[in-house]
Write a protein that holds these residues in place. Sequence first.
Motif, mmCIF file in Angstrom:
data_model
loop_
_atom_site.group_PDB
_atom_site.id
_atom_site.type_symbol
_atom_site.label_atom_id
_atom_site.label_comp_id
_atom_site.label_asym_id
_atom_site.label_seq_id
_atom_site.Cartn_x
_atom_site.Cartn_y
_atom_site.Cartn_z
ATOM 1 N N LYS A 66 6.205 -3.318 -8.827
ATOM 2 C CA LYS A 66 5.234 -4.033 -9.810
ATOM 3 C C LYS A 66 6.140 -4.968 -10.636
ATOM 4 O O LYS A 66 5.627 -6.158 -10.987
ATOM 5 C CB LYS A 66 4.978 -2.745 -10.638
ATOM 6 C CG LYS A 66 3.724 -3.348 -11.658
ATOM 7 C CD LYS A 66 3.296 -2.083 -12.488
ATOM 8 C CE LYS A 66 1.965 -2.279 -12.900
ATOM 9 N NZ LYS A 66 0.778 -2.675 -12.162
ATOM 10 N N PRO A 86 1.363 -6.807 -5.992
ATOM 11 C CA PRO A 86 0.318 -5.902 -6.246
ATOM 12 C C PRO A 86 0.438 -4.494 -5.319
ATOM 13 O O PRO A 86 0.968 -4.545 -4.490
ATOM 14 C CB PRO A 86 -0.879 -6.727 -5.564
ATOM 15 C CG PRO A 86 -0.501 -8.005 -5.670
ATOM 16 C CD PRO A 86 1.101 -8.035 -5.281
ATOM 17 N N VAL A 114 -1.571 -1.090 -4.148
ATOM 18 C CA VAL A 114 -2.771 -0.350 -3.743
ATOM 19 C C VAL A 114 -2.308 1.245 -3.455
ATOM 20 O O VAL A 114 -1.524 1.241 -2.485
ATOM 21 C CB VAL A 114 -3.402 -0.977 -2.479
ATOM 22 C CG1 VAL A 114 -4.825 -0.100 -2.125
ATOM 23 C CG2 VAL A 114 -3.962 -2.645 -3.017
ATOM 24 N N ALA A 117 -0.724 1.802 -10.232
ATOM 25 C CA ALA A 117 -1.413 0.735 -9.251
ATOM 26 C C ALA A 117 -2.246 -0.091 -9.776
ATOM 27 O O ALA A 117 -2.619 0.097 -10.771
ATOM 28 C CB ALA A 117 -1.742 1.737 -8.090
ATOM 29 N N ASP A 118 -2.198 -1.367 -9.060
ATOM 30 C CA ASP A 118 -3.383 -2.393 -9.450
ATOM 31 C C ASP A 118 -4.789 -2.001 -8.894
ATOM 32 O O ASP A 118 -5.620 -2.103 -9.615
ATOM 33 C CB ASP A 118 -2.846 -3.726 -9.143
ATOM 34 C CG ASP A 118 -1.561 -4.214 -9.458
ATOM 35 O OD1 ASP A 118 -1.608 -4.723 -10.685
ATOM 36 O OD2 ASP A 118 -0.530 -4.014 -8.503
ATOM 37 N N HIS A 119 -4.793 -1.198 -7.809
ATOM 38 C CA HIS A 119 -5.962 -0.858 -7.147
ATOM 39 C C HIS A 119 -5.636 0.791 -6.886
ATOM 40 O O HIS A 119 -4.652 0.959 -6.170
ATOM 41 C CB HIS A 119 -6.412 -1.809 -6.091
ATOM 42 C CG HIS A 119 -6.480 -3.017 -6.508
ATOM 43 N ND1 HIS A 119 -7.636 -3.556 -7.025
ATOM 44 C CD2 HIS A 119 -5.791 -4.097 -6.513
ATOM 45 C CE1 HIS A 119 -7.559 -5.037 -7.389
ATOM 46 N NE2 HIS A 119 -6.320 -5.234 -6.904
ATOM 47 N N VAL A 120 -6.773 1.465 -6.666
ATOM 48 C CA VAL A 120 -6.763 2.675 -6.174
ATOM 49 C C VAL A 120 -7.728 3.072 -5.208
ATOM 50 O O VAL A 120 -8.766 2.877 -5.470
ATOM 51 C CB VAL A 120 -6.801 3.668 -7.493
ATOM 52 C CG1 VAL A 120 -6.576 5.365 -7.011
ATOM 53 C CG2 VAL A 120 -5.499 3.667 -8.302
ATOM 54 N N ILE A 121 -7.459 3.670 -4.166
ATOM 55 C CA ILE A 121 -8.292 4.141 -3.017
ATOM 56 C C ILE A 121 -8.156 5.609 -2.978
ATOM 57 O O ILE A 121 -7.041 6.225 -2.601
ATOM 58 C CB ILE A 121 -8.145 3.524 -1.534
ATOM 59 C CG1 ILE A 121 -8.096 2.168 -1.891
ATOM 60 C CG2 ILE A 121 -9.179 4.069 -0.545
ATOM 61 C CD1 ILE A 121 -7.994 1.431 -0.229
ATOM 62 N N LEU A 156 0.878 -1.190 0.000
ATOM 63 C CA LEU A 156 -0.083 -0.005 -0.068
ATOM 64 C C LEU A 156 0.806 1.177 -0.030
ATOM 65 O O LEU A 156 1.880 1.440 1.126
ATOM 66 C CB LEU A 156 -0.838 -0.035 1.274
ATOM 67 C CG LEU A 156 -2.159 -0.856 1.031
ATOM 68 C CD1 LEU A 156 -1.984 -2.177 1.322
ATOM 69 C CD2 LEU A 156 -3.172 -0.506 2.339
ATOM 70 N N ALA A 191 -1.468 6.373 -9.435
ATOM 71 C CA ALA A 191 -2.527 5.677 -9.482
ATOM 72 C C ALA A 191 -2.540 5.073 -10.853
ATOM 73 O O ALA A 191 -3.212 3.916 -10.797
ATOM 74 C CB ALA A 191 -3.787 6.688 -9.405
#
Length: 275
Positions: free
Chosen positions: A67, A72, A74, A88-92, A48, A85
């Motif tokens: 990467k 992964p 986040v 990233a594989d996932h963005v919060i 993260l 972003a």
Amino acid sequence: MSGVGKSADVARKIVATLNSTGSPALFVHAGDAVHGDLGGIQSGDVVLCLSKSGRSAEILALAPLIKDAGHPIVAVTGSAESQLASLADHVILAGVDPEACPFDLAPTTSTAVQMALGDAIALCLMEAKGFGADDFARNHPGGTLGKRLTIRVSDLVDSGRLPSVTPTASLQEVLLSMTSGRYGATVVIESGTIVGIITDGDLRRALEAGNTSSETVASSIMGTTPLTISGDSLATEAAVAIKARGVTQIISVDSSGNYCGIVHLHDLIREGIVN
């Protein structure tokens, strides 16, 4: 967890919360990672990255390396269009505008949002893993929190102080038992069975009613629904029961209902179970 600046401070706190709630975590400073600390990130780890702008040079230098290693990513960032972003594989999204800072400069509101998101992630992982109070206790054996999770009623009972009288005990015997016990109460026992309790309040009510003659016996002034709890129960459960009933003591019993002792509110306060 990784970040720089104030985001790094938030990441350290989130790591502490994750570790204490059953999700092993490690903080790697983005600047130090490219100088050897990258080795702390192991196979299977999820990373993260915290960055309000998503453009911090240290984070952008680290993200491609993470990467490439197959981890992964986040991103917790305030900008969906940022470079972080896109990597990233996932963005919060944790965008806030403006900061609470009067100059909209010092990270204040944004770090509070990051902290809240980190706590939310930790709590979701707790639920997903079925991490319970017993697991929590194993990770927090020390301090006041540890006591609340580990101390049982039996740990607070003084086996040398078991004030009790029979139902036919005189008022004087009741007073002597309460004085020697120093709990502000005495238990009424008949043939080995708990049948009542007499507290300071019961005595006051008896005095107000003029029920203090030589004929007065324990059974005439006792409460007939004494609050009891198993000695194996957590002390926090005793605290909840005492508060709910509005009394200051609770009787500890064994699995057969036998009288084992009294726990007073003061005992719970002394151990930090209640404030």
